[in-house]
Design an enzyme around this catalytic site. Structure first.
Site, PDB file in Angstrom:
ATOM      1  N   HIS A  72      44.535  48.003  22.955  1.00 52.15           N
ATOM      2  CA  HIS A  72      45.955  48.063  22.623  1.00 52.15           C
ATOM      3  C   HIS A  72      46.261  47.035  21.546  1.00 52.15           C
ATOM      4  O   HIS A  72      45.913  45.870  21.681  1.00 52.15           O
ATOM      5  CB  HIS A  72      46.823  47.802  23.860  1.00 52.15           C
ATOM      6  CG  HIS A  72      46.934  49.012  24.728  1.00 52.15           C
ATOM      7  ND1 HIS A  72      48.088  49.739  24.840  1.00 52.15           N
ATOM      8  CD2 HIS A  72      46.018  49.633  25.484  1.00 52.15           C
ATOM      9  CE1 HIS A  72      47.879  50.775  25.647  1.00 52.15           C
ATOM     10  NE2 HIS A  72      46.629  50.734  26.055  1.00 52.15           N
ATOM     11  N   TYR A 201      57.717  45.925  28.175  1.00 54.91           N
ATOM     12  CA  TYR A 201      58.321  44.828  28.935  1.00 54.91           C
ATOM     13  C   TYR A 201      59.824  44.921  28.689  1.00 54.91           C
ATOM     14  O   TYR A 201      60.270  44.688  27.560  1.00 54.91           O
ATOM     15  CB  TYR A 201      57.816  43.469  28.450  1.00 54.91           C
ATOM     16  CG  TYR A 201      56.361  43.159  28.791  1.00 54.91           C
ATOM     17  CD1 TYR A 201      55.306  43.671  28.039  1.00 54.91           C
ATOM     18  CD2 TYR A 201      56.047  42.320  29.872  1.00 54.91           C
ATOM     19  CE1 TYR A 201      53.988  43.369  28.354  1.00 54.91           C
ATOM     20  CE2 TYR A 201      54.724  42.011  30.186  1.00 54.91           C
ATOM     21  CZ  TYR A 201      53.702  42.542  29.425  1.00 54.91           C
ATOM     22  OH  TYR A 201      52.393  42.236  29.733  1.00 54.91           O
ATOM     23  N   PRO A 292      52.582  37.160  36.792  1.00 56.20           N
ATOM     24  CA  PRO A 292      51.826  38.161  36.035  1.00 56.20           C
ATOM     25  C   PRO A 292      52.429  38.576  34.691  1.00 56.20           C
ATOM     26  O   PRO A 292      51.783  39.304  33.931  1.00 56.20           O
ATOM     27  CB  PRO A 292      51.764  39.361  36.993  1.00 56.20           C
ATOM     28  CG  PRO A 292      52.828  39.139  37.993  1.00 56.20           C
ATOM     29  CD  PRO A 292      53.071  37.673  38.080  1.00 56.20           C
ATOM     30  N   LYS A 296      47.844  36.840  32.383  1.00 56.04           N
ATOM     31  CA  LYS A 296      46.896  35.755  32.120  1.00 56.04           C
ATOM     32  C   LYS A 296      45.929  35.434  33.267  1.00 56.04           C
ATOM     33  O   LYS A 296      44.889  34.808  33.036  1.00 56.04           O
ATOM     34  CB  LYS A 296      47.667  34.462  31.789  1.00 56.04           C
ATOM     35  CG  LYS A 296      48.286  34.468  30.438  1.00 56.04           C
ATOM     36  CD  LYS A 296      47.238  34.231  29.353  1.00 56.04           C
ATOM     37  CE  LYS A 296      47.678  34.697  28.008  1.00 56.04           C
ATOM     38  NZ  LYS A 296      47.039  35.890  27.505  1.00 56.04           N
ATOM     39  N   TYR A 382      49.400  35.997  23.889  1.00 53.58           N
ATOM     40  CA  TYR A 382      49.158  37.185  24.712  1.00 53.58           C
ATOM     41  C   TYR A 382      47.723  37.674  24.544  1.00 53.58           C
ATOM     42  O   TYR A 382      47.052  38.017  25.516  1.00 53.58           O
ATOM     43  CB  TYR A 382      50.149  38.296  24.334  1.00 53.58           C
ATOM     44  CG  TYR A 382      50.197  39.427  25.337  1.00 53.58           C
ATOM     45  CD1 TYR A 382      51.154  39.446  26.356  1.00 53.58           C
ATOM     46  CD2 TYR A 382      49.295  40.488  25.280  1.00 53.58           C
ATOM     47  CE1 TYR A 382      51.199  40.478  27.291  1.00 53.58           C
ATOM     48  CE2 TYR A 382      49.333  41.520  26.208  1.00 53.58           C
ATOM     49  CZ  TYR A 382      50.291  41.509  27.198  1.00 53.58           C
ATOM     50  OH  TYR A 382      50.317  42.527  28.123  1.00 53.58           O
TER      51      TYR A 382
HETATM   52  P1  RFL Z   1      40.244  36.464  43.396  1.00 52.59           P
HETATM   53  O1  RFL Z   1      40.219  37.713  42.647  1.00 52.59           O
HETATM   54  O2  RFL Z   1      41.352  36.229  44.360  1.00 52.59           O
HETATM   55  O3  RFL Z   1      38.842  36.320  44.144  1.00 52.59           O
HETATM   56  C1  RFL Z   1      38.605  35.364  45.164  1.00 52.59           C
HETATM   57  C2  RFL Z   1      37.601  35.951  46.138  1.00 52.59           C
HETATM   58  O4  RFL Z   1      37.280  34.985  47.144  1.00 52.59           O
HETATM   59  C3  RFL Z   1      37.254  35.642  48.406  1.00 52.59           C
HETATM   60  N1  RFL Z   1      37.458  34.616  49.449  1.00 52.59           N
HETATM   61  C4  RFL Z   1      36.470  34.141  50.242  1.00 52.59           C
HETATM   62  N2  RFL Z   1      35.168  34.428  50.301  1.00 52.59           N
HETATM   63  C5  RFL Z   1      34.418  33.763  51.259  1.00 52.59           C
HETATM   64  N3  RFL Z   1      34.947  32.852  52.116  1.00 52.59           N
HETATM   65  C6  RFL Z   1      36.263  32.527  52.068  1.00 52.59           C
HETATM   66  N4  RFL Z   1      36.763  31.625  52.888  1.00 52.59           N
HETATM   67  C7  RFL Z   1      37.076  33.191  51.101  1.00 52.59           C
HETATM   68  N5  RFL Z   1      38.400  33.123  50.785  1.00 52.59           N
HETATM   69  C8  RFL Z   1      38.606  33.998  49.792  1.00 52.59           C
HETATM   70  C9  RFL Z   1      38.366  36.667  48.296  1.00 52.59           C
HETATM   71  O5  RFL Z   1      38.224  37.729  49.241  1.00 52.59           O
HETATM   72  C10 RFL Z   1      38.179  37.154  46.873  1.00 52.59           C
HETATM   73  O6  RFL Z   1      37.287  38.242  46.775  1.00 52.59           O
HETATM   74  O7  RFL Z   1      40.231  35.174  42.421  1.00 52.59           O
HETATM   75  P2  RFL Z   1      39.565  34.984  40.964  1.00 52.59           P
HETATM   76  O8  RFL Z   1      38.136  35.425  40.962  1.00 52.59           O
HETATM   77  O9  RFL Z   1      39.900  33.584  40.596  1.00 52.59           O
HETATM   78  O10 RFL Z   1      40.324  35.996  40.000  1.00 52.59           O
HETATM   79  C11 RFL Z   1      41.694  35.817  39.692  1.00 52.59           C
HETATM   80  C12 RFL Z   1      42.401  37.168  39.484  1.00 52.59           C
HETATM   81  O11 RFL Z   1      42.118  38.000  40.588  1.00 52.59           O
HETATM   82  C13 RFL Z   1      43.917  37.018  39.318  1.00 52.59           C
HETATM   83  O12 RFL Z   1      44.217  35.879  38.557  1.00 52.59           O
HETATM   84  C14 RFL Z   1      44.574  38.242  38.619  1.00 52.59           C
HETATM   85  O13 RFL Z   1      44.475  39.381  39.412  1.00 52.59           O
HETATM   86  C15 RFL Z   1      46.037  37.967  38.300  1.00 52.59           C
HETATM   87  N6  RFL Z   1      46.749  39.132  37.690  1.00 52.59           N
HETATM   88  C16 RFL Z   1      46.586  39.449  36.358  1.00 52.59           C
HETATM   89  N7  RFL Z   1      45.739  38.751  35.588  1.00 52.59           N
HETATM   90  C17 RFL Z   1      45.536  39.119  34.275  1.00 52.59           C
HETATM   91  O14 RFL Z   1      44.750  38.452  33.589  1.00 52.59           O
HETATM   92  N8  RFL Z   1      46.145  40.205  33.698  1.00 52.59           N
HETATM   93  C18 RFL Z   1      47.022  40.960  34.408  1.00 52.59           C
HETATM   94  O15 RFL Z   1      47.501  41.961  33.878  1.00 52.59           O
HETATM   95  C19 RFL Z   1      47.302  40.581  35.773  1.00 52.59           C
HETATM   96  N9  RFL Z   1      48.143  41.304  36.513  1.00 52.59           N
HETATM   97  C20 RFL Z   1      47.600  39.918  38.463  1.00 52.59           C
HETATM   98  C21 RFL Z   1      48.309  40.997  37.835  1.00 52.59           C
HETATM   99  C22 RFL Z   1      47.781  39.677  39.835  1.00 52.59           C
HETATM  100  C23 RFL Z   1      48.640  40.468  40.559  1.00 52.59           C
HETATM  101  N10 RFL Z   1      48.731  40.187  41.945  1.00 52.59           N
HETATM  102  C24 RFL Z   1      48.697  41.143  42.950  1.00 52.59           C
HETATM  103  C25 RFL Z   1      48.610  38.808  42.401  1.00 52.59           C
HETATM  104  C26 RFL Z   1      49.176  41.783  38.549  1.00 52.59           C
HETATM  105  C27 RFL Z   1      49.366  41.520  39.907  1.00 52.59           C
HETATM  106  C28 RFL Z   1      50.376  42.383  40.632  1.00 52.59           C
HETATM  107  C1  PHB Z   2      49.046  45.659  34.812  1.00 53.93           C
HETATM  108  O1  PHB Z   2      48.663  46.618  34.131  1.00 53.93           O
HETATM  109  O2  PHB Z   2      48.877  45.598  36.044  1.00 53.93           O
HETATM  110  C2  PHB Z   2      49.737  44.532  34.138  1.00 53.93           C
HETATM  111  C3  PHB Z   2      49.835  44.526  32.753  1.00 53.93           C
HETATM  112  C4  PHB Z   2      50.493  43.475  32.120  1.00 53.93           C
HETATM  113  C5  PHB Z   2      51.052  42.461  32.871  1.00 53.93           C
HETATM  114  C6  PHB Z   2      50.942  42.467  34.248  1.00 53.93           C
HETATM  115  C7  PHB Z   2      50.293  43.513  34.890  1.00 53.93           C
HETATM  116  O3  PHB Z   2      51.722  41.456  32.237  1.00 53.93           O
END
Ligand code: RFL
Ligand code: PHB
Length: 389
Positions: A72, A201, A292, A296, A382
């Site tokens: 994109h 957005y 989110p 990032k 971004y």
């Molecule tokens: P994770 O993915 O939470 O992985 C941690 C892992 O550790 C496990 N765990 C354990 N394992 C063993 N023993 C224990 N005691 C444990 N406790 C926990 C967990 O089960 C898990 O598998 O962390 P990590 O690797 O640091 O990754 C971070 C990302 O997952 C997170 O920052 C992103 O998902 C955030 N996020 C977004 N990030 C972006 O860069 N671009 C996006 O568009 C974006 N959109 C989002 C998001 C997060 C969202 N939510 C639901 C929080 C959109 C949403 C809605």
């Molecule tokens: C997504 O596709 O889940 C998404 C994209 C951009 C954002 C947050 C979430 O800023």
């Protein structure tokens, strides 16, 4: 068991770290308390920065991303009556990719399976020991119910916000910086082709709305809701109706379709420093959370791990601790840049204040849309500043 690096958590941070370390000839073992199916299906991020994609390409993990993911070259910023495209390549020479975190995690797990990299799923009761000495260890109960111990040189805490690693650092003095926002995101995954070419957005008097996507057939959309709201209050019809109100634009129509998944996520900024205690290093969501709006979180987890990989390479392959000693400070510089950007995007787009705040937000949106300097700042943040590697 004996390994060089015990990695707790098979999210993007832990899985990528084990892969990067293996390329340096450093052994690691990953333990994860959920099942493989669960971590592969956990619906989260969707946007990868240019640097994240470049890193995945460099280590041979970008193949499926370039087939199933979509590059994109911009986003749309919207407020009532106006939809403005921010052109990333024109403003900063970089792009982003839409490729679900589920797919990144599947690619990383498949790579671990293909290379025989040990990942133990469905472990329980993981505990961290002796991080202040030279011989730390991790104990846990494996999926078969057997007690296990990993003796190692270093522990990488990649276990997300609710993990066990950060409390270890807390025990020796730690600073926590945080902000709770007075709103949450209701997110849906829907079986309908995206109604837009770029992510939208949208600022609206009823609250923020966003249109993202996962594939040519699947859309991902979000609505700002109050933190006390529950998903039972939101029928599919109400969600679609509110989305189309908040994203309404003359000549444009939001197509609806079956809702495959829906949920509400609170919004917070959180930074915990330092990201290290002795032989325990923290990476990803365990050390920091961003709202989110800036896309990032996943990218920051990747950036931490890129820095940590190099630091552990020098420490374990050459006995040089200078990058390891600088790890926390190096990683936190990018963490704070992303924390600021995510806070800024969130503050510009969500309705939370009074009419004075509304006017400031609209003024800021008009400024970003009309000033190449302001737009370039958004584009640069971004798409992501170059990785510190
Ligand atoms: P994770 O993915 O939470 O992985 C941690 C892992 O550790 C496990 N765990 C354990 N394992 C063993 N023993 C224990 N005691 C444990 N406790 C926990 C967990 O089960 C898990 O598998 O962390 P990590 O690797 O640091 O990754 C971070 C990302 O997952 C997170 O920052 C992103 O998902 C955030 N996020 C977004 N990030 C972006 O860069 N671009 C996006 O568009 C974006 N959109 C989002 C998001 C997060 C969202 N939510 C639901 C929080 C959109 C949403 C809605
Ligand atoms: C997504 O596709 O889940 C998404 C994209 C951009 C954002 C947050 C979430 O800023």
């Amino acid at each position: 068991m004996r390994t060089q690096v015990a990695i707790i958590g098979a999210g993007p941070a832990g899985l990528l770290l084990s892969h990067l370390l293996a390329r340096r000839g450093i052994e690691s073992i990953v333990i994860e308390n959920r099942s493989r199916a669960y971590v592969e299906a956990r619906l989260r991020a969707g946007v990868l920065e240019q640097g994240t994609v470049d890193l995945l390409d460099e280590i041979g993990l970008g193949k499926r991303l370039h087939v199933d993911g979509q590059r994109h070259d911009g986003i749309h910023l919207q407020w009532p009556g106006t939809r403005h495209r921010i052109d990333f390549p024109e403003l900063c020479g970089r792009s982003v990719w839409v490729y679900g975190q589920t797919e990144v995690v599947k690619d990383l797990i498949q790579a671990a399976v293909d290379t025989g990299q040990p990942v133990h799923f469905e472990v329980s009761d993981a505990q961290i020991h002796y991080v202040d000495g030279d011989s730390p260890s991790v104990t846990f109960t494996d999926a078969a119910g057997e007690p296990q111990r990993i003796d190692c040189d270093v522990i990488a805490g990649c276990d997300g916000f609710h993990g066990i690693s950060r409390p270890q650092v807390a025990a020796t003095g730690q600073q926590v910086f945080q902000r709770e926002y007075p709103f949450s995101w209701l997110g849906i995954l829907a079986a309908v082709p995206p109604s837009t070419d770029e992510l939208i957005y949208a600022w609206h008097p009823n609250g923020f709305a966003m249109h993202s996507m996962r594939s040519p057939e699947i859309s991902r959309l979000y609505l700002q809701v109050t933190p006390t709201d529950t998903i039972e209050n939101w029928s599919d019809d109400r969600i679609w109706s509110e989305l189309s109100t908040r994203m309404e634009l003359d000549g444009w129509h939001l197509a609806d379709g079956p809702v495959l998944e829906k949920g509400i996520t609170p919004m917070r900024s959180f930074v915990s420093a330092p990201m290290r205690r002795g032989r325990l290093f923290l990476a990803g969501d365990t050390a920091h959370i961003v709202p989110p709006t800036g896309a990032k979180g996943l990218n920051l987890a990747v950036a931490d791990v890129a820095v940590l990989d190099r630091a552990l390479g020098d420490l374990l392959n050459r006995g040089d601790s200078s990058l390891a000693d600088a790890y926390s400070e190096t990683a936190l510089r990018r963490v704070w840049r992303s924390t600021h950007f995510s806070w800024w995007m969130t503050s510009m787009l969500h309705r939370a204040g009074d009419e004075f705040d509304d006017q400031l937000q609209l003024s800021q949106l008009r400024y970003v849309a009309s000033s190449p300097a302001a737009a370039a700042s958004l584009a640069e943040n971004y798409t992501g500043l170059p990785l510190d590697r």
